[in-house]
Design a protein around this motif. Structure first.
Motif, PDB file in Angstrom:
ATOM      1  N   SER A  89      -7.488   4.959   4.251  1.00  0.00           N
ATOM      2  CA  SER A  89      -8.031   3.785   4.939  1.00  0.00           C
ATOM      3  C   SER A  89      -8.932   4.226   6.088  1.00  0.00           C
ATOM      4  O   SER A  89      -8.782   5.332   6.615  1.00  0.00           O
ATOM      5  CB  SER A  89      -6.894   2.907   5.465  1.00  0.00           C
ATOM      6  N   PRO A 133      -5.375   5.438  11.382  1.00  0.00           N
ATOM      7  CA  PRO A 133      -5.818   4.611  10.250  1.00  0.00           C
ATOM      8  C   PRO A 133      -5.702   3.121  10.552  1.00  0.00           C
ATOM      9  O   PRO A 133      -4.736   2.688  11.185  1.00  0.00           O
ATOM     10  CB  PRO A 133      -4.885   5.022   9.117  1.00  0.00           C
ATOM     11  N   HIS A 146      -4.282  -3.997  11.476  1.00  0.00           N
ATOM     12  CA  HIS A 146      -5.408  -4.830  11.037  1.00  0.00           C
ATOM     13  C   HIS A 146      -4.995  -6.279  10.808  1.00  0.00           C
ATOM     14  O   HIS A 146      -5.810  -7.177  10.874  1.00  0.00           O
ATOM     15  CB  HIS A 146      -6.026  -4.245   9.764  1.00  0.00           C
ATOM     16  N   GLU A 162      -3.073   5.428  -0.044  1.00  0.00           N
ATOM     17  CA  GLU A 162      -4.010   4.400   0.395  1.00  0.00           C
ATOM     18  C   GLU A 162      -4.120   4.348   1.906  1.00  0.00           C
ATOM     19  O   GLU A 162      -5.177   4.138   2.464  1.00  0.00           O
ATOM     20  CB  GLU A 162      -3.552   3.050  -0.134  1.00  0.00           C
ATOM     21  N   ALA A 163      -2.951   4.528   2.580  1.00  0.00           N
ATOM     22  CA  ALA A 163      -2.967   4.511   4.041  1.00  0.00           C
ATOM     23  C   ALA A 163      -3.790   5.648   4.590  1.00  0.00           C
ATOM     24  O   ALA A 163      -4.511   5.506   5.577  1.00  0.00           O
ATOM     25  CB  ALA A 163      -1.537   4.587   4.570  1.00  0.00           C
ATOM     26  N   GLN A 166      -4.935   0.631   8.775  1.00  0.00           N
ATOM     27  CA  GLN A 166      -3.830  -0.076   8.145  1.00  0.00           C
ATOM     28  C   GLN A 166      -2.459   0.439   8.615  1.00  0.00           C
ATOM     29  O   GLN A 166      -1.441   0.142   8.003  1.00  0.00           O
ATOM     30  CB  GLN A 166      -3.934   0.023   6.621  1.00  0.00           C
ATOM     31  N   ARG A 185       0.842  -1.198   0.000  1.00  0.00           N
ATOM     32  CA  ARG A 185       0.000   0.000   0.000  1.00  0.00           C
ATOM     33  C   ARG A 185       0.873   1.242   0.000  1.00  0.00           C
ATOM     34  O   ARG A 185       1.937   1.267   0.607  1.00  0.00           O
ATOM     35  CB  ARG A 185      -0.913   0.024   1.234  1.00  0.00           C
TER      36      ARG A 185
END
Length: 264
Positions: free
Chosen positions: A40, A59, A98, A36-37, A61, A32
């Motif tokens: 999230s 976040p 996660h 994207e992080a 992730q 990622r």
């Protein structure tokens, strides 16, 4: 990290490179990126630190290392000083929240690293020792300041031509030596050690002054001013030093040796 390429079969042909990473447990997933992080979903985590509880929103992730950096602002503990436990096991910095099962309102335990805690305690003890040394030196300095005033009083008296009892010099010197012993018993490092050395030099200086004053008090004519005035009253001969105010011995000797007679 691995890279692979693929071609679309529908529409125009395209080629894209995919970055892969290995997650804890050996799972190979697409790496990622920062965007994207950031996009999230956010989760709230309850972090217990002793009797304190911190609720951290982060976040989903994020990694354990990311969580430690956030906690550093909340607790004052650097990331390297933190140990995070989840479900009874310590988690590594590169593990993702996660992936290890951390989700909304999960409880994470924060412990301070024992080696770091011990180091802090040693530094705290050292700081307390330095503070204690400063306080002890300050007390001695205050005593020496009061004794220095008495030294000044004796100095003015002696230079003023007043006779001072020798006991005054002896007692004051002994009091100064007591303060010197107190300084010798103080364990000091760094700047405190420098301050202690300064006070030791002060005391030695006052003791030397008292010795000189005592000598001058015992022989008030034994000083540089009187020495000059005295030496101007003497003249030097080869046979020795003779006072100008005294009769010259050679004149009387000459008169005596002149009256002689010769006999057969």
């Amino acid at each position: 990290m691995k890279k692979s390429s693929c071609k679309g079969v529908v529409g125009n042909a395209c080629k894209e490179e995919i970055d892969w990473e290995v997650r804890p447990g050996g799972m190979l997933v697409q790496k990622r990126n920062a965007g994207e992080a950031a996009s999230s979903p956010m989760i709230k985590i309850k972090v217990s630190h002793g009797s304190y509880h911190h609720y951290i929103t982060i976040p989903a992730q994020s990694t354990i290392g990311d969580l430690k950096r956030v906690l550093a602002h909340e607790t004052g503990l650097e990331p390297k000083e933190q140990r995070l436990l989840f479900r009874g096991k310590e988690k590594e910095n590169d593990e993702c929240l996660h992936m290890v099962g951390v989700k909304e309102m999960s409880k994470v335990i924060l412990l301070e690293d024992p080696a770091s805690k011990e180091k802090k305690l040693e530094e705290m003890k050292k700081d307390q020792g330095i503070l204690k040394a400063y306080e002890a030196i300050a007390k001695v300095k205050a005593e020496v300041d009061m004794l220095s005033e008495k030294v000044g009083t004796l100095e003015r008296a002696v230079h003023g031509g007043n006779k001072v009892a020798d006991k005054e010099f002896v007692v004051l010197t002994e009091l100064l030596m007591v303060q010197l012993l107190k300084l010798d018993a103080i364990e000091a490092d760094g700047e405190a050690k420098v301050q202690r050395r300064i006070e030791v030099c002060r005391i030695h200086s006052f003791v030397d002054t008292l010795d000189n004053l005592k000598a001058r008090n015992s022989n008030p004519f034994n000083n540089s001013t009187n020495a000059v005035s005295v030496t101007t009253k003497w003249v030097a001969f080869e046979s020795g030093v003779v006072s100008l105010g005294a009769p010259i011995a050679l004149q009387s000797s000459t008169k005596i040796t002149q009256d002689w007679e010769l006999f057969d």
